[in-house]
Design an enzyme around this catalytic site. Structure first.
Site, short mmCIF file in Angstrom:
data_model
loop_
_atom_site.label_atom_id
_atom_site.label_comp_id
_atom_site.label_asym_id
_atom_site.label_seq_id
_atom_site.Cartn_x
_atom_site.Cartn_y
_atom_site.Cartn_z
N ASP A 153 0.84 -1.21 0.00
CA ASP A 153 0.00 0.00 0.00
C ASP A 153 0.87 1.25 0.00
OD1 ASP A 153 -2.21 1.69 0.03
OD2 ASP A 153 -2.54 1.51 2.18
N TRP A 177 -1.78 11.89 2.83
CA TRP A 177 -2.38 12.94 1.99
C TRP A 177 -2.18 14.33 2.59
CZ3 TRP A 177 -5.55 16.07 4.58
CH2 TRP A 177 -6.05 15.58 5.80
CA CA Z 1 -4.41 2.59 -0.25
#
Ligand code: CA
Length: 707
Positions: A324, A412
């Site tokens: 990920d 983010w």
């Molecule tokens: Ca992800």
């Protein structure tokens, strides 16, 4: 058996990443003004795009607030919002009005001086869609263009609103809403087109991003980030090359992933749109693409022509990603002097923990170094541009604990770049990740579906996590200064020409530091965890700072014990500051606490164990690993007895669907719901007893308690 990929230290001894205070070096950057900013907004103090400009610097040229004056900053006004999920948006400012988004893709326009809400818009997203939102029902903001406000919704719509009234002008469904696609990113405007991607790679989708005509909403082009079933016709030629990097045994029904769920930037001189892509579906490459392969264009930075969507170059941050490790983190364009030569660069601090500097005309890798604790790879090989992975990091044979985790060394939360200091301000997070190969045991299901043993993770103790504001010199590839945070999941950053950096923290403070040295100058107690980034604008002669304050997002939902570390609360607020501001926050009442002395659970151990696995598969992503709520959604250990009794109605009939608690009918059986209930009761008892022991003997360590 667990292998710890961490040469020299153990999981318990999470050593702080040692970075010397290397001092600020004189600016080697040019003004970064030429083609990277929109000249009119420079002068007027506007903030017209998610990152202020499409260069992604989040740097404001305003200097009214500076080292001398920032101490006078006070609250101009605030709005306590009807909102209980995460706030990740950066408000935009144009001509006296702030435009921002809230959870569930709602939008509002606010008078910048008074705080009066001018209009609000609710796209009425079906709350059942929350089940497909890996990381909270958040939205990171809107786009502004030609009298319209654009928002992407959690259920995949792109909506154009009249900026004056908030009335809908056009709507496009950008996704197949029967699939687990979501949109949380702010749209970007390039050459009269709205650029938008999507998320959903944890649930099994095929990633893409698209361009829509800003006026009409007509789709102009779409770029798929991964191939589809080779028996189907390909959508564009880039996918022919990409398909060669996937195993012949790929199960295309798993979606592939590669979702472009956040970052975009644009260089008008080179006429290149840059897009970051995400992880594979599922995470584990052994399951996704058995036998290997780089799996283009997962975890990549793509440079495309905005008119056509044609690929010009790509750089894959993580070939064959299996952790990920997305490359969806912010893309920042700047002009730097490297080895005595001016270079047009693109910078990214993706999840994997390396800070990348690329030539943004060609995609050539110029440098990449660790900006935090990284144990999965030794370095990035400059000849090939590929990471030199540590043996065992791919966890084919045994479970591993390594750094960073799926939460990333940086996620983010926006970073910012200051051309004056030449530094990048990164909201850094230090969180260990646990991975194991589900292998043949992998079952495709409509849930958080990684193939990497996520359901085996039942603890994330706060002792193992931390955060920092890292001021990174992208030329020297080393930290110039660093401020430590006790909690890992903090706010994005803003930097200004007043030699300032602003960042909010999980513990609820908005802080201003000097940009060159990191000296704290001012702070404000927001009384809530902060994850979004502040922005600044100038209105009628005053420089303001605005922030969406509130707790939430992936680590807050899933994070368990680590997420509720010291000081974390959740109140959703819009805060706007200016020098001399005199407003005060409303009184905050203490949250109600259910006092109950839990009993040991009388049930078969195997039932509780199965409940644990089911909880991890279906519930943990929102209600917290180990049934410890992260301060956003209800902590299920403290549910009232009537709620406990209503579990079958809630989980199988959608009793609380209107409040965002989806139904799992068709995925869970009544027997499985009962096992989940037993596990929750068991965890209530277990954590209660642990808390009692800690009260008696505070030095007791989790590690020594055993099972
Ligand atoms: Ca992800």
């Amino acid at each position: 058996m667990t292998k710890i990929i961490n040469p020299g230290t153990s999981l318990v001894g999470v050593a702080a990443f040692a970075v010397g205070l290397l001092g600020w070096s004189a600016s080697h950057a040019d003004e970064n003004r030429d083609n990277l900013t929109h000249a009119p907004s420079m002068e007027s103090g506007e903030w017209l795009s998610y990152d202020r400009t499409l260069a992604g610097q989040r740097h404001s040229p305003l200097t009214d607030l500076n080292e001398e004056t920032v101490g006078k900053l006070g609250l101009a006004w605030s709005i306590d919002l009807d909102n209980n999920r995460g706030l990740e948006a950066t408000p935009l400012y144009s001509d006296g009005v702030l435009y921002t988004s809230l959870s569930w893709s709602r939008v509002m326009a606010v008078d910048a001086a008074s705080g009066e809400i001018l209009w609000s818009f609710d796209p009425k997203v079906d709350k059942a869609k929350g089940r497909h939102a890996c990381c909270d029902a958040v939205n990171r903001g809107v786009a502004l263009h030609d009298g319209k406000v654009y928002v992407g919704t959690l259920d995949g719509r792109l909506i154009a609103l009249d900026a004056m009234t908030g009335n809908e002008v056009w709507t496009q469904q950008t996704t197949d809403n029967s699939q687990p696609y979501t949109i949380t990113a702010a749209p970007r405007v390039v050459k009269g087109m709205i650029m938008i991607g999507n998320g959903g790679a944890e649930f099994g989708v095929r990633g893409y991003f698209s361009a829509y005509d800003a006026k009409t909403g007509e789709m102009r082009w779409r770029f798929y980030t991964v191939p589809a079933d080779p028996s189907q016709p390909i959508e564009h030629p880039e996918l022919l090359e990409a398909a060669k990097t996937w195993s012949k045994d790929t199960d295309w029904s798993l979606g592939g992933g590669g979702t472009a769920w956040d970052s975009m930037a644009y260089d008008p001189e080179l006429d290149l749109l840059y897009v970051g892509t995400g992880n594979g579906s599922p995470w584990n490459r052994e399951i996704r693409s058995p036998g290997g392969g780089d799996n283009l264009f997962l975890s990549s930075i793509l440079a495309v022509r905005p008119e056509t969507g044609k690929l010009v170059w790509h750089y894959q941050v993580n070939p064959g990603d299996t952790w990920d490790f997305t490359a969806t983190q912010q893309i920042t364009l700047a002009n730097l002097e490297i080895d005595g030569k001016p270079r047009k660069v693109l910078m990214q601090a993706p999840k994997n923990g390396f800070f990348y500097v690329l030539d943004r005309a060609t995609g050539e890798l110029l440098s990449a170094e660790k900006f935090g604790k990284v144990t999965w790879a030794e370095r990035i090989d400059m000849a090939t541009g590929r990471p030199v992975e540590v043996p065992g990091a791919r966890y084919e044979k045994e479970m591993i604990v390594m750094w960073p985790s799926p939460f990333g060394a940086h996620n983010w939360h926006p970073m910012s770049f200051n051309p004056q200091t030449g530094l990048v301000y990164i909201p850094y997070q230090e969180i260990p990740g646990t991975y194991s190969n589900e292998g043949k045991g992998f079952v495709k299901r409509e849930a958080f579906n990684t193939g990497a043993g996520s359901s085996e993770i039942t603890e994330l103790p706060r002792e193992y996590t931390s955060g920092a504001l890292v001021a990174w010199d992208p030329v020297k590839q080393e930290a110039a200064w660093r401020v430590e945070h006790e909690n890992h999941w903090n706010g994005g950053t803003l930097t200004t020409a007043g030699n300032l950096v602003f960042q909010g923290t999980a513990a609820g403070k908005l802080v201003a530091y000097t940009a060159d040295k990191g000296e704290p100058l001012w702070d404000f107690d927001a009384q809530t965890g902060i994850i979004a980034a502040p922005m600044t604008f100038k209105h009628e002669g005053d420089q303001y700072v605005a922030l969406m304050a509130g707790w939430g997002g992936a680590a807050a939902l899933f994070g368990g014990d680590a997420a509720v570390a010291t000081g974390v609360r959740n109140v959703s607020r819009m805060l706007v500051f200016k020098a001399g501001g005199q407003a005060a926050l409303p009184e905050l009442s203490e949250p109600p606490v259910t006092e109950r002395v839990p009993e040991p659970v009388v049930a078969a151990k195997t039932d509780i164990k199965q409940g644990e696995v089911l909880y991890a598969q279906y519930c943990a992503v929102c209600h917290g690993t180990g049934v410890i709520g992260g301060g956003v959604l209800p902590d299920l250990r403290h549910s009232s007895d009537p709620v406990r009794k209503a579990y079958p109605a809630i989980l199988l009939e959608g009793l609380l669907e209107s409040q965002g608690m989806p139904s799992f009918a068709g995925s869970l059986s009544p027997e499985e719901v009962e096992k989940i209930r037993l596990y929750i009761l068991h965890r209530e008892y277990e954590t209660y007893m642990h808390a009692m022991r800690m009260e008696e003997e505070p030095s007791a360590d989790l590690e020594t308690e055993g099972e």
